[in-house]
Design a protein around this motif. Structure first.
Motif, PDB file in Angstrom:
ATOM      1  N   THR A 181       0.856  -1.210   0.000  1.00  0.00           N
ATOM      2  CA  THR A 181       0.000   0.000   0.000  1.00  0.00           C
ATOM      3  C   THR A 181       0.869   1.229   0.000  1.00  0.00           C
ATOM      4  OG1 THR A 181      -0.876  -1.082   1.962  1.00  0.00           O
ATOM      5  CG2 THR A 181      -2.211   0.675   1.026  1.00  0.00           C
ATOM      6  N   THR A 182       0.281   2.336  -0.444  1.00  0.00           N
ATOM      7  CA  THR A 182       0.990   3.617  -0.348  1.00  0.00           C
ATOM      8  C   THR A 182       0.110   4.583   0.413  1.00  0.00           C
ATOM      9  OG1 THR A 182       1.491   3.229  -2.650  1.00  0.00           O
ATOM     10  CG2 THR A 182       2.308   5.259  -1.701  1.00  0.00           C
ATOM     11  N   GLU A 183       0.704   5.324   1.310  1.00  0.00           N
ATOM     12  CA  GLU A 183      -0.047   6.348   2.018  1.00  0.00           C
ATOM     13  C   GLU A 183       0.659   7.675   1.816  1.00  0.00           C
ATOM     14  OE1 GLU A 183      -1.883   4.154   5.846  1.00  0.00           O
ATOM     15  OE2 GLU A 183       0.267   4.498   5.921  1.00  0.00           O
ATOM     16  N   ILE A 184      -0.114   8.676   1.430  1.00  0.00           N
ATOM     17  CA  ILE A 184       0.503   9.963   1.143  1.00  0.00           C
ATOM     18  C   ILE A 184       0.168  10.946   2.261  1.00  0.00           C
ATOM     19  CG2 ILE A 184       0.581  11.852  -0.504  1.00  0.00           C
ATOM     20  CD1 ILE A 184      -0.516   9.715  -2.526  1.00  0.00           C
TER      21      ILE A 184
ATOM     22  N   PHE B   9       4.368   7.121   2.657  1.00  0.00           N
ATOM     23  CA  PHE B   9       4.739   5.877   3.322  1.00  0.00           C
ATOM     24  C   PHE B   9       4.447   4.769   2.331  1.00  0.00           C
ATOM     25  CE2 PHE B   9       5.722   7.145   7.489  1.00  0.00           C
ATOM     26  CZ  PHE B   9       4.891   8.200   7.818  1.00  0.00           C
TER      27      PHE B   9
ATOM     28  N   HIS C 130       4.361   0.799   1.837  1.00  0.00           N
ATOM     29  CA  HIS C 130       4.439  -0.472   2.545  1.00  0.00           C
ATOM     30  C   HIS C 130       4.882  -1.548   1.577  1.00  0.00           C
ATOM     31  CE1 HIS C 130       2.255   0.970   6.139  1.00  0.00           C
ATOM     32  NE2 HIS C 130       1.883   1.876   5.272  1.00  0.00           N
TER      33      HIS C 130
ATOM     34  N   ARG D  98       3.417   7.427  -6.706  1.00  0.00           N
ATOM     35  CA  ARG D  98       2.227   6.693  -7.124  1.00  0.00           C
ATOM     36  C   ARG D  98       2.669   5.341  -7.673  1.00  0.00           C
ATOM     37  NH1 ARG D  98      -1.921   8.846  -5.594  1.00  0.00           N
ATOM     38  NH2 ARG D  98      -2.374  11.059  -5.747  1.00  0.00           N
ATOM     39  N   VAL D  99       2.680   4.373  -6.815  1.00  0.00           N
ATOM     40  CA  VAL D  99       2.999   3.025  -7.296  1.00  0.00           C
ATOM     41  C   VAL D  99       1.776   2.159  -7.079  1.00  0.00           C
ATOM     42  CG1 VAL D  99       5.489   2.858  -7.169  1.00  0.00           C
ATOM     43  CG2 VAL D  99       4.169   2.763  -5.082  1.00  0.00           C
ATOM     44  N   GLU D 100       1.597   1.180  -7.905  1.00  0.00           N
ATOM     45  CA  GLU D 100       0.430   0.322  -7.810  1.00  0.00           C
ATOM     46  C   GLU D 100       0.682  -0.838  -6.873  1.00  0.00           C
ATOM     47  OE1 GLU D 100      -1.849   2.668  -9.243  1.00  0.00           O
ATOM     48  OE2 GLU D 100      -2.639   0.693  -8.748  1.00  0.00           O
TER      49      GLU D 100
ATOM     50  N   TRP E 134      -1.730   2.593  13.505  1.00  0.00           N
ATOM     51  CA  TRP E 134      -0.950   2.538  12.289  1.00  0.00           C
ATOM     52  C   TRP E 134      -1.409   1.389  11.411  1.00  0.00           C
ATOM     53  CZ3 TRP E 134       2.497   4.953   9.511  1.00  0.00           C
ATOM     54  CH2 TRP E 134       3.279   4.212   8.617  1.00  0.00           C
TER      55      TRP E 134
ATOM     56  N   THR F  77      -3.668   1.305   7.798  1.00  0.00           N
ATOM     57  CA  THR F  77      -3.166   0.723   6.561  1.00  0.00           C
ATOM     58  C   THR F  77      -4.133  -0.334   6.043  1.00  0.00           C
ATOM     59  OG1 THR F  77      -1.040   0.912   7.653  1.00  0.00           O
ATOM     60  CG2 THR F  77      -1.057  -0.140   5.506  1.00  0.00           C
TER      61      THR F  77
ATOM     62  N   LYS G 174      -7.060   1.243   4.326  1.00  0.00           N
ATOM     63  CA  LYS G 174      -6.670   1.724   3.015  1.00  0.00           C
ATOM     64  C   LYS G 174      -6.586   0.571   2.027  1.00  0.00           C
ATOM     65  CE  LYS G 174      -4.483   4.760   0.315  1.00  0.00           C
ATOM     66  NZ  LYS G 174      -5.027   5.985  -0.151  1.00  0.00           N
TER      67      LYS G 174
ATOM     68  N   ARG H 273      -8.710  -0.099  -1.422  1.00  0.00           N
ATOM     69  CA  ARG H 273      -8.100  -0.366  -2.725  1.00  0.00           C
ATOM     70  C   ARG H 273      -8.685  -1.614  -3.349  1.00  0.00           C
ATOM     71  NH1 ARG H 273      -3.886   1.360  -5.501  1.00  0.00           N
ATOM     72  NH2 ARG H 273      -3.036   3.333  -4.788  1.00  0.00           N
TER      73      ARG H 273
ATOM     74  N   LEU I 222      -4.963  12.384   5.406  1.00  0.00           N
ATOM     75  CA  LEU I 222      -4.145  12.411   4.206  1.00  0.00           C
ATOM     76  C   LEU I 222      -3.743  11.012   3.762  1.00  0.00           C
ATOM     77  CD1 LEU I 222      -1.833  15.451   4.927  1.00  0.00           C
ATOM     78  CD2 LEU I 222      -3.833  15.367   3.490  1.00  0.00           C
ATOM     79  N   THR I 223      -3.490  10.115   4.725  1.00  0.00           N
ATOM     80  CA  THR I 223      -3.065   8.784   4.302  1.00  0.00           C
ATOM     81  C   THR I 223      -4.234   7.969   3.781  1.00  0.00           C
ATOM     82  OG1 THR I 223      -3.293   8.050   6.588  1.00  0.00           O
ATOM     83  CG2 THR I 223      -1.098   8.608   5.854  1.00  0.00           C
ATOM     84  N   PHE I 224      -5.429   8.206   4.303  1.00  0.00           N
ATOM     85  CA  PHE I 224      -6.561   7.388   3.908  1.00  0.00           C
ATOM     86  C   PHE I 224      -7.201   7.835   2.603  1.00  0.00           C
ATOM     87  CE2 PHE I 224     -10.016   4.579   4.455  1.00  0.00           C
ATOM     88  CZ  PHE I 224     -11.150   5.253   4.057  1.00  0.00           C
TER      89      PHE I 224
ATOM     90  N   PRO J  35      -4.296  15.003  -1.317  1.00  0.00           N
ATOM     91  CA  PRO J  35      -3.296  15.386  -0.313  1.00  0.00           C
ATOM     92  C   PRO J  35      -2.194  16.277  -0.878  1.00  0.00           C
ATOM     93  CG  PRO J  35      -3.885  13.101  -0.038  1.00  0.00           C
ATOM     94  CD  PRO J  35      -4.602  13.573  -1.270  1.00  0.00           C
TER      95      PRO J  35
END
Lengths: 366, 295, 361
Positions: A298-301, A307, A309, A326-328, C177, C181, C184, C188, C205-207, C225
């Motif tokens: 996952t990616t968190e912005i 971040f 993962h 932006r990675v898939e 944390w 994740t 999220k 997806r 912002l992360t979600f 974000p």
């Protein structure tokens, strides 16, 4: 006053809440107790305050044992996570209450209440009751009440945890300033490493009732004595990678890299290397780096940073990179492990090598 | 909490200890004393051992009274607990009517018990009582002084009228402590009214229900004043409960020995049954948490 | 999953609102695309919970209409809107097992047994709770209970949106944390429309794909974000997002010249004449320090009051003409004793009465 804990232990039933803790807190110092929930922070604070008796060990104030002394006589002030105020009294009366109990005269009470209210921006709210205030204002009232006590020991147990994010930022800057001027011993418990770093001072990391390290905050951060301390002091979690040292090289999987400075004297063999998320990069760094391929989960912005993962060889890693990535999900990306950030631990999980250059610099708040 | 010991605290307890000693402990000891002695009068007592206990436990009079008490308590619990829950569910949780309802519910509990008895005694009379007169006028043959069934019905209805409010107030307290989010979640989940009751309200009322059941059981098992005022134990001995029988024995016949023994047995029965209730209900709750703890 | 349309929605808790100030939620007119993850971000009292309650059906708005796809649901009760909600503290049915909890919404809707079993095991798998399926819900930890709450929404296929009302409030910090994740990742994977209310900018912002920043009942900016970070449309957004927030200082702007701290900086864009409150905003991340005297005329004379070393970067707290001015420097940077601040003019944002002015190239 100087507060000294000597081999303090606290047992409740069959559980040991505090194990053999020894700490020396100097007058006027700012001390942070850092650890996850249930690590013993609140128990330790209660022992320091005198609300509980230690099962064994001694607690000394200015060299004299205070273990038998009831808490009312110890000049302690405590602020809690839940905003604790007298609900039926006005803000003015709330702040005045410790002085009234101590029997101070009206003029002194009035002067000190107004001074504290001014410092904590409560002057327009002096006539209101706590229930008519916002969370931040209620907590400020509790802090003001602690301030006027002129206590020698001020204990704050996660006082900002129930407040809005931005409010927390503001109060966090104000608190050390407010209590620093009184010369009291200031103890602040928190679960967030970021908070400890922002407060500065000295930090004691706790894990399962034990103090694993106590020193200047930035020192404990950059040179943790063992893996537990390093993990306590890390949010997001540390990436832990087993590596083998052979000669002047560190080997992971089938990749090798020159062992970083400071590891020359170490014996060959297996070690555990901890890497902070911001030393795991998605772009090749200028210096040498160990490259592995990992899959993105996952990616968190968060505005200016991301971040990412990753999954590699069954372990989960977190990389913190600048900019927006932006990675898939499922993409295979090269990940660079920067040896400049390696924290090397031996088989007993003790620190044997750490990056140099991060220690208390002059001009910084200590 | 491990407070530093402060011996001054013992002095605060002293007045209460003295009071309880005088009003409860010393009389209790006296009763125990009487229960193992016999007298021929003129204040001369000699040791009789367990003779009185055996006599009481063997007597048919005692068995009958005991059965009456058990039946009475059983009926009372079967009516008052569900009725109390139902009324508590029907009471509003917010708004103007809340204090009104609470006061109405509290009123029956405030009335002195012998006044309750007197109210119903007069209420049920065919000549001057509203209920009695009304029933007579529609042709129902109702006489609590002569008909055993009518006497039982009157005593039961009186107790329900008097004490259901206690169950209501306890259950209501349990209900209002349920956060609104649970009801919202249940609505979103499409739960019916019955399911909301069964899966949200009832589990959360568990603890207060335990208290309600225990209180009602103990109080109903030792009931004395109200039935005594209304029926005096009659007709015959159809409503002679253990307490009424005990008083007859002790004060009527002045058989101190058997009376003392009976009161101790009575006490032990209540204790035993309460313990059984408590253990069953708390274990029933515990069975549902094999992992224990939680929040 | 549905497209959510907020058609001029406004809400007041007073029966007869007159002025703007009487409205807890000021007019909002916006469309949220199907399958997106949105966050409502703002301090306490900003109206985000009011807006969430309007979407969930607990509140009927004073003005405006709410549409799910083409259907007007403004006056429909929550159970008729096909939404799922996760609350601040975990709501689970204590007497039931985990599997029974997840099956509950389906049982109430009379879905056939085998269909229920299939969906429940899919949900258990998604939430990583398969090995706890037959345990009583009461004995689980807070984050597991929150997952059950979420699971009750995931088992239903007809869900238009899943709403979250500050769901991480009671979660242990080190689990926060992880749960974040997982939420999220779930989004997806399954693409449900998710709306998340929080006061924590990191969570938001992360979600979210898009964040709705709210302040005092008004929607101040809606953006990704990156947009919120790089291009705050309002000084509040600049302040609220980023830790520490944007530096906002009063200044003078004429054409393409900015006067700040006694220095003149040439901007990359031209601005019209503005009366009223003119301010410049620059994020601490884009401020560099140089020894005083260097950096030519572009260096702003700041006075450093404190340096906070938090490991991976340093926060330099300073003052410029009596206003606080922060800089964020990378790990290991040197802080000169006498410093001046150097900023890239492209990173300077001009605000008039707190709103962003774009100027012309």
């Amino acid at each position: 006053m100087t507060l000294v804990l000597q081999n303090v232990s606290k047992q409740v039933g069959v559980e040991e809440h505090i194990r053999d803790v020894s700490l020396t807190l100097e007058k006027g110092s700012l001390n942070v107790l850092l650890g996850p929930t249930l690590s013993g922070k609140t128990s330790l604070m209660r022992l320091m305050a005198g609300l509980d008796r230690p099962t064994s060990g001694d607690i000394l104030v200015d060299g004299k044992s205070v273990v038998g002394m009831p808490v009312q006589r110890r000049q302690v002030a405590m602020v809690y996570q839940q905003f604790i105020n007298y609900p039926t009294l006005s803000v003015y009366d709330n702040i005045a209450s410790p002085m009234r109990v101590a029997g101070a005269d009206k003029a002194t009470i009035d002067r000190k209440v107004r001074a504290a209210a001014e410092l904590l921006k409560l002057t327009p709210y002096l006539e209101r009751t706590p229930l008519n205030l916002s969370g931040g204002q209620q907590q400020r009232t509790a802090i003001a009440r602690a301030l006027v006590k002129d206590a020698k020991l001020v204990l704050l147990d996660e006082p900002l945890a129930n407040l809005d994010y931005k409010l927390r930022e503001e109060l966090r800057v104000e608190l050390p300033r407010l209590f620093g001027e009184t010369g009291a011993v200031f103890v602040y418990a928190t679960t967030e490493p970021q908070e400890a770093l922002l407060l500065g001072g000295r930090t004691a990391t706790l894990a399962e009732g034990r103090v694993t390290q106590f020193g200047t905050t930035i020192d404990v951060y950059s040179r943790p004595t063992d893996l537990t301390t390093a993990q306590t002091f890390s949010d997001p979690p540390l990436n832990v990678v087993p590596m083998v040292k052979a000669g002047g090289q560190l080997r992971y999987d089938d990749k090798t890299i020159a062992a970083p400075a400071g590891t020359e004297s170490l014996a060959d063999g297996p070690y555990t290397v901890a890497i902070r998320p911001h030393h795991l990069m998605l772009h090749r760094p200028a210096g040498a780096a160990l490259e592995v391929t990992a899959a993105v989960s996952t990616t968190e912005i968060t505005g200016s940073e991301s971040f990412v993962h990753l999954e590699h060889g069954g372990s989960r890693w977190v990389a913190l990179t600048h900019g927006v990535h932006r990675v898939e999900v499922g993409d295979k990306v090269p990940v660079y492990l920067d040896p400049a950030g390696f924290l090397v631990f031996d088989a007993q999980q003790r620190l044997v090598a750490a990056p140099a250059g991060q220690s208390a610099a002059p001009g910084m708040r200590a | 909490m491990d407070k530093t010991p402060n011996n001054k605290a013992w002095f605060m307890v002293l007045p209460v200890v003295v009071l309880v000693a005088i009003t409860a402990i010393i009389p209790l000891m006296t009763v125990v004393n009487y229960s193992v002695q016999d007298t021929f009068g003129q204040n001369q007592f000699f040791w009789a051992g367990t003779v009185w206990f055996e006599e009481v436990l063997a007597s048919e009079r005692f068995h009958d009274a005991l059965l009456r008490n058990l039946a009475f308590s059983g009926i009372i619990l079967a009516i008052e607990i569900p009725l109390g829950i139902a009324v508590a569910l029907a009471m509003p949780r917010k708004g103007l009517w809340v204090p009104v309802c609470l006061i109405l519910m509290a009123l029956p509990l405030l009335i002195p018990w012998n006044v309750v008895g007197t109210i119903w005694q007069v209420f049920g009379r065919a000549d001057i009582g509203l209920l009695g007169y009304f029933l007579a006028s529609i042709g129902v043959d109702y006489n609590y002084a002569q008909n055993a069934f009518d006497a039982w019905a009157t005593v039961i209805v009186m107790d329900v009228w008097h004490w259901t409010s206690l169950v209501v107030l306890l259950c209501y307290a349990g209900l209002v402590s349920i956060p609104e989010a649970y009801y919202q979640a249940a609505r979103i989940d499409g739960a019916s009214r019955w399911k909301v009751f069964r899966y949200i309200q009832l589990p959360k009322m568990n603890r207060v229900l335990l208290i309600a059941v225990l209180l009602r059981f103990m109080d109903s098992f030792m009931i004395y004043t109200e039935p005594f005022v209304v029926t005096g134990g009659g007709p015959g001995n159809s409503t002679t409960f253990l307490s009424i029988d005990l008083v007859k024995l002790a004060i009527g016949q002045f058989d101190l020995g058997p009376a003392a023994a009976m009161s101790l047995i009575y006490f032990l029965i209540i204790l035993l049954l309460s313990w059984v209730f408590y253990t069953v209900m708390t274990n029933y709750g515990a069975d549902k948490n094999p992992a224990g703890g939680g929040q | 999953m549905a497209k959510i349309t907020l058609d001029k929605i406004a809400h007041s808790y007073l029966p007869y609102p007159k002025t703007d100030a009487d409205f807890a939620l000021k007019e909002i007119d916006h469309v949220w695309e199907d399958g997106g993850a949105y966050a409502l971000l703002g301090p306490s009292g900003c109206g985000k919970t009011t807006l969430l309650n309007i979407i969930s059906g607990l509140l009927v708005p004073s003005l405006g209409n709410l549409l799910f796809d083409k259907q007007d649901v403004t006056h429909l009760a929550p159970e008729q809107r096909n939404i799922a909600e996760v609350f601040q503290f975990p709501v689970v049915y204590d007497t039931m097992t985990v599997a029974e909890n997840l099956a509950f919404p389906l049982v109430n809707r009379r879905i056939p047994r085998d269909e229920i079993t299939k969906r429940v095991s899919a949900a258990l798998d998604m939430l990583d709770l398969t090995d706890k399926a037959n345990r009583k819900a009461q004995g689980l930890t807070a984050d597991e209970k929150q997952k059950i709450s979420l699971g009750r929404g995931l088992v239903r296929y007809d869900v238009n949106a899943i709403l979250f009302d500050e769901p991480l409030t009671v979660i242990d910090p080190h689990m926060k944390w992880q749960l974040r994740t997982e939420l999220k990742a779930l989004h997806r994977r399954f693409g449900h429309t998710m709306i998340y209310v929080t006061h924590d900018q990191t969570e938001a912002l992360t979600f979210a794909d898009k964040v709705v920043v709210m302040y005092e009942g008004e929607v101040v900016q809606i953006g990704t974000p990156e947009e919120l970070f790089d291009d705050p449309a309002h000084t509040f957004v600049g302040y609220f997002i980023g830790s520490p927030g944007m530096n906002v200082l009063p200044c003078d702007v004429a054409g393409d010249k900015l006067t700040l701290g006694g220095r003149e900086i040439t901007l990359g864009r031209r601005y019209p004449k503005m009366s009223g409150k003119t301010e410049v905003g620059v994020r601490p991340e884009f401020v560099r320090l140089a020894p005083a005297g260097q950096g030519a005329a572009g260096g702003l004379p700041i006075t450093v009051t404190a340096v906070e070393d938090i490991g991976r970067f340093k926060i330099v707290r300073a003052q410029l003409q009596g206003h606080s001015f922060d800089a964020v420097l990378p790990e290991g940077s040197e802080v000169p004793a006498e410093a001046s601040a150097v900023v890239d003019p492209a990173r300077l944002k001009i605000y008039h009465d707190s709103h962003l002015v774009r100027g012309t190239a």
